[in-house]
Design a protein around this motif. Structure first.
Motif, PDB file in Angstrom:
ATOM      1  N   GLN A  26      29.907  10.538  78.831  1.00  0.00           N
ATOM      2  CA  GLN A  26      30.558  10.141  77.176  1.00  0.00           C
ATOM      3  C   GLN A  26      29.111   9.991  76.393  1.00  0.00           C
ATOM      4  N   ALA A  27      28.274   9.331  76.802  1.00  0.00           N
ATOM      5  CA  ALA A  27      27.166   8.915  76.184  1.00  0.00           C
ATOM      6  C   ALA A  27      26.285  10.439  75.879  1.00  0.00           C
ATOM      7  N   ARG A  28      26.213  11.172  76.999  1.00  0.00           N
ATOM      8  CA  ARG A  28      25.704  12.560  76.757  1.00  0.00           C
ATOM      9  C   ARG A  28      26.415  13.398  75.786  1.00  0.00           C
ATOM     10  N   PHE A  29      27.634  13.283  75.725  1.00  0.00           N
ATOM     11  CA  PHE A  29      28.627  14.043  74.822  1.00  0.00           C
ATOM     12  C   PHE A  29      28.211  13.593  73.405  1.00  0.00           C
ATOM     13  N   ALA A  30      28.059  12.145  73.120  1.00  0.00           N
ATOM     14  CA  ALA A  30      27.767  11.667  71.807  1.00  0.00           C
ATOM     15  C   ALA A  30      26.453  12.141  71.419  1.00  0.00           C
ATOM     16  N   GLU A  31      25.391  12.443  72.235  1.00  0.00           N
ATOM     17  CA  GLU A  31      24.085  13.059  71.905  1.00  0.00           C
ATOM     18  C   GLU A  31      24.227  14.454  71.403  1.00  0.00           C
ATOM     19  N   LEU A  32      25.097  15.200  72.273  1.00  0.00           N
ATOM     20  CA  LEU A  32      25.502  16.382  71.975  1.00  0.00           C
ATOM     21  C   LEU A  32      25.890  16.840  70.548  1.00  0.00           C
ATOM     22  N   LEU A  33      26.967  15.767  69.984  1.00  0.00           N
ATOM     23  CA  LEU A  33      27.589  16.001  68.970  1.00  0.00           C
ATOM     24  C   LEU A  33      27.023  15.014  67.693  1.00  0.00           C
ATOM     25  N   ALA A  34      25.742  14.586  67.918  1.00  0.00           N
ATOM     26  CA  ALA A  34      25.150  13.476  67.048  1.00  0.00           C
ATOM     27  C   ALA A  34      25.284  14.108  65.787  1.00  0.00           C
ATOM     28  N   ASP A  35      24.980  15.339  65.288  1.00  0.00           N
ATOM     29  CA  ASP A  35      25.069  15.958  64.262  1.00  0.00           C
ATOM     30  C   ASP A  35      26.324  15.942  63.384  1.00  0.00           C
TER      31      ASP A  35
END
Length: 233
Positions: A26-35
Motif C-alpha cells: 500500500q505504501a508503494r501504491f501511494a508512491e505510484l499515485l502521489a501526483d
C-alpha cells in the motif's frame, strides 16, 4: 471441568506474517499515485473499494490487487497510465510469491498442541495462496483438518465445528477480533485474541470483555497454558 475437543487456529498473522506485506504494498501504491491523491485520501478510497469488493472477490491478495487497480482508475478519472497498472500487478504477484515467515514460537507451540489436542486450521482468503503458505510453513502435518473458507462468520464456524464435535467443545485463537474471536463466540465456541500489532481496518471489533468464553493472550506460545487453565476451571 471443561473438556476442549477441538483447538482451531487462524493462519495469517497468527501463525505467519501477512499484514505487513499489505502495508508495504500500500505504501508503494501511494508512491505510484502521489501526483493524484494524498496518501491519507488514497488509503481511505482504497479501503472503501476493498469494502465494496469483498462480496465480489473475497479476501486475499488478488482482491486487494483488483481494489488497488479500481482505486487507481477512480483517482485518476480513468487516466491511470498502463505502466502504473503493470506495477500494481507486479506488486501483487510479489506478494503471492513471498516466502512464509513463521511468527516467534509458533512451530513449537503448534507441535505441542498437536500432541494433546485435535488441531484445525481455519483461514479465509484465496484457496491457492493459502494452500501455498500452509505447504511452505511446514505445519500442515500437525492439523487434523484444514478449512479455507470464504467468510468467518458465526454460521461458518457452526458448520465447521459441527464436523469436529460441535462448538461447545471448540476454541478458536487468532489475531482478528471480528473474525477469530467475536464470530466463534457467537457460534458457541471459545474465542482467544492473540494480538499481532498490525490490524486491517475491516477486521476491527469491540472485544467481548464480559463474555465468559473470551480470553486474550500476548502470544500464541501462551495458548497451551491457557487451555490447561480453561480445562481445569
Amino acid at each position: 471441568m471443561t473438556r476442549l475437543t477441538t483447538i482451531a487456529l487462524d493462519a495469517d498473522d497468527t501463525l505467519w506474517h501477512n499484514e505487513r506485506f499489505f502495508h508495504l504494498t500500500q505504501a508503494r501504491f501511494a508512491e505510484l499515485l502521489a501526483d493524484h491523491a494524498a496518501p491519507e485520501d488514497l488509503a481511505d478510497r482504497l479501503l472503501a473499494s476493498e469494502r465494496r469488493n469483498i462480496g465480489r472477490y473475497g479476501f486475499g491478495i488478488k482482491g486487494f490487487m483488483l481494489s488497488m487497480i479500481e482505486t487507481a482508475v477512480e483517482v485518476t478519472e480513468g487516466r491511470v497510465p498502463g505502466h502504473v497498472i503493470g506495477q500494481i500487478i507486479a506488486a501483487g504477484q510479489d506478494m503471492l510469491a513471498h516466502p512464509i515467515e513463521l511468527l516467534p514460537g509458533v512451530a513449537e507451540t503448534v507441535e505441542s498442541l498437536a500432541g494433546v489436542h485435535r488441531l484445525v486450521l481455519i483461514t479465509k482468503g484465496d484457496l491457492l495462496d493459502q494452500e501455498r503458505k500452509l505447504a511452505q510453513s511446514g505445519l500442515g502435518d500437525h492439523f487434523a483438518g484444514v478449512e479455507i473458507v470464504s467468510h468467518k462468520n458465526p454460521e461458518t464456524y457452526a458448520t465447521v465445528f459441527a464436523r469436529y464435535g460441535g462448538a461447545e467443545g471448540a476454541l478458536m485463537a487468532g489475531n482478528s477480533m471480528a473474525s477469530d474471536v467475536v464470530a466463534p463466540i457467537r457460534a458457541g465456541a471459545w474465542g482467544v485474541f492473540v494480538p499481532h500489532g498490525l490490524e486491517w481496518a475491516l477486521e476491527r471489533a469491540d472485544p467481548p470483555e464480559d463474555h465468559p468464553r473470551y480470553r486474550r493472550i500476548s502470544t500464541l506460545s501462551d495458548l497451551p497454558d491457557l487451555i490447561r487453565d480453561i480445562e481445569q476451571s
